[in-house]
Design an enzyme around this catalytic site. Structure first.
Site, PDB file in Angstrom:
ATOM      1  CB  SER A 106      -0.908   0.004   1.233  1.00  0.00           C
ATOM      2  OG  SER A 106      -1.545   1.257   1.385  1.00  0.00           O
ATOM      3  CE1 TYR A 129      -6.200   4.564  -2.616  1.00  0.00           C
ATOM      4  CE2 TYR A 129      -4.159   4.913  -1.403  1.00  0.00           C
ATOM      5  CZ  TYR A 129      -5.366   4.258  -1.560  1.00  0.00           C
ATOM      6  OH  TYR A 129      -5.737   3.282  -0.657  1.00  0.00           O
ATOM      7  CB  THR A 155      -6.359   2.251  -5.450  1.00  0.00           C
ATOM      8  OG1 THR A 155      -5.658   1.017  -5.223  1.00  0.00           O
ATOM      9  CG2 THR A 155      -7.708   2.188  -4.753  1.00  0.00           C
ATOM     10  NE  ARG A 164     -13.024   4.027   5.145  1.00  0.00           N
ATOM     11  CZ  ARG A 164     -11.846   3.951   4.543  1.00  0.00           C
ATOM     12  NH1 ARG A 164     -10.742   3.790   5.260  1.00  0.00           N
ATOM     13  NH2 ARG A 164     -11.752   4.034   3.221  1.00  0.00           N
ATOM     14  CE  LYS A 254      -7.602  -3.315  -4.119  1.00  0.00           C
ATOM     15  NZ  LYS A 254      -8.390  -2.320  -3.347  1.00  0.00           N
ATOM     16  CG  HIS A 278     -11.319   1.022  -0.815  1.00  0.00           C
ATOM     17  ND1 HIS A 278     -10.447   1.454  -1.791  1.00  0.00           N
ATOM     18  CD2 HIS A 278     -10.693   1.280   0.357  1.00  0.00           C
ATOM     19  CE1 HIS A 278      -9.367   1.961  -1.241  1.00  0.00           C
ATOM     20  NE2 HIS A 278      -9.479   1.852   0.077  1.00  0.00           N
ATOM     21  NE  ARG A 281     -10.963   0.157   4.761  1.00  0.00           N
ATOM     22  CZ  ARG A 281     -10.731   0.259   6.061  1.00  0.00           C
ATOM     23  NH1 ARG A 281     -11.361  -0.557   6.914  1.00  0.00           N
ATOM     24  NH2 ARG A 281      -9.888   1.137   6.537  1.00  0.00           N
TER      25      ARG A 281
END
Length: 380
Positions: A106, A129, A155, A164, A254, A278, A281
């Site tokens: 990541s 990203y 992504t 969240r 993705k 995701h 999320r």
């Protein structure tokens, strides 16, 4: 407790981690309906049991992201994994390499890409990203290329950050005043093993890849605010042209659920498309990934490999996804739970369990090659 399934790792992770970290792994956005659907929709799929098929030799190997893989499984990018275990991304990458599987680092990792790449022999994959600061993006891509990274996983479904609620309640996000810091400290004190192993000995607790451009500091408390200011919500498919100007390796995209987006990803030159919401999320109320998968596979029609993440909790789930056309799956929460529970050994144990479960499911459905599965495996 010796974990016998992924749910066991989840229970161990819950016992080991401070609540704000466990909820970060375990939770989804808003009411978490999409997160639940990822699991429930997979488990509703019934498999056709077949007997007397000679399943004495079962081949679980395949090719993922242009490289051989012992299973049709890769470890998905998971942010902040260095807080689940000491230098957690390095431990997970080693476990994946030992199992012969791809590891996707990541961009939001605690361990920077240089540290993780130095801990393994084979190339890692790097997830990124679109960031407003294109010069910094160019630098990240150049750093990845210098380390031998062959595949960039772009992504595209985190252009804005969904609420969240678990993270707000646990004080991971939201107001970061004295009260929030004290609540996190209280949670840490209640988990002394984690506090020593990770909290005291596992530093630095920074976001290694983003540290150069986080002037307020590269720690957890600064991350969410930095993301909201610096991830680029203006991106379009034309921005892939900019990526291609600075990246000549493989490109996976993705975060695709819609068939039209899958076609656009192919048109943009993606070699892999990851059907993903995701992990539930982001857009709560979006379809589960297993529900979205068949339509994406149909429109892609072999122009790119289609992988899926979200809801995979067993080798049986892997078989279900492959039967509906996925060439492989990505595991996220599964390896995060295992890492938090037992470190590198936990991730290795989880992958061994997955291997065994998939082999048994193949045998009991009369299949011998993961590369030759079809929807006929499923009862309609």
């Amino acid at each position: 407790m010796t974990p016998a399934c992924i749910d066991d790792f989840r229970l161990l992770a819950k016992a080991r981690l401070p609540s704000f970290l466990f909820d970060y792994i375990d939770g989804g956005s808003y009411s978490e309906s999409t997160m639940r659907s990822n699991v429930e929709d997979l488990q509703r799929l019934k498999l056709r049991q077949k007997v007397m098929q000679d399943v004495s030799a079962i081949d679980l190997s395949t090719t993922l992201f242009g490289r051989p893989a012992s299973l049709p499984v890769a470890l998905a990018p998971v942010g902040l994994a260095g807080l689940y275990a000491r230098r957690g991304e390095v431990q997970a990458a080693r476990a994946a390499e030992a199992a012969g599987l791809p590891f996707i680092l990541s961009a939001s990792s605690c361990c920077g890409m240089e540290e993780v790449a130095a801990g393994v022999r084979n190339p890692i994959l790097f997830q990124l990203y679109m960031i407003r600061d294109r010069e910094f993006m160019k630098d990240l891509l150049a750093r990845a290329k210098a380390l031998g990274v062959e595949t960039l996983v772009l992504t595209v479904d985190l252009i804005v950050h969904s609420a969240r609620y678990r993270d707000i309640r646990s004080s991971l996000t939201g107001s970061q005043g004295l009260g929030a810091r004290l609540r996190r400290l209280f949670q840490i004190v209640r988990h002394p093993a984690w506090a020593v192993d990770v909290g005291l000995l596992g530093g630095p607790h920074t976001l290694g890849n983003f540290a150069p451009v986080m002037p307020e500091g590269a720690g957890l408390a600064q991350f969410t605010a930095w993301v909201s200011r610096n991830f680029d919500p203006s991106i379009t498919w034309q921005d892939i042209d900019w990526i291609r100007q600075h990246w000549d390796g493989r490109l996976a995209i993705k975060g695709v659920l819609d068939p039209a987006d899958a076609v656009a990803a192919c048109d943009a030159g993606a070699q892999e498309i990851v059907v993903s919401n995701h992990g539930g999320r982001q857009l709560d109320g979006a379809p589960s990934t297993i529900a979205a998968l068949p339509a994406v596979v149909k429109v892609v029609a072999g122009r790119a490999d289609v992988l899926m993440d979200g809801g995979i909790r067993s080798g049986v789930d892997v078989l279900r996804a492959l039967a509906l056309g996925a060439s492989g799956v990505l595991l996220g929460r599964a390896w995060a739970y295992a890492l938090a529970a037992r470190g590198e050994a936990g991730v290795s144990r989880m992958l061994d369990l997955l291997h065994h479960e998939l082999a048994v499911a193949m045998a009991l459905t009369g299949q011998t090659d993961v590369k030759k599965l079809s929807p006929d495996l499923l009862l309609q």
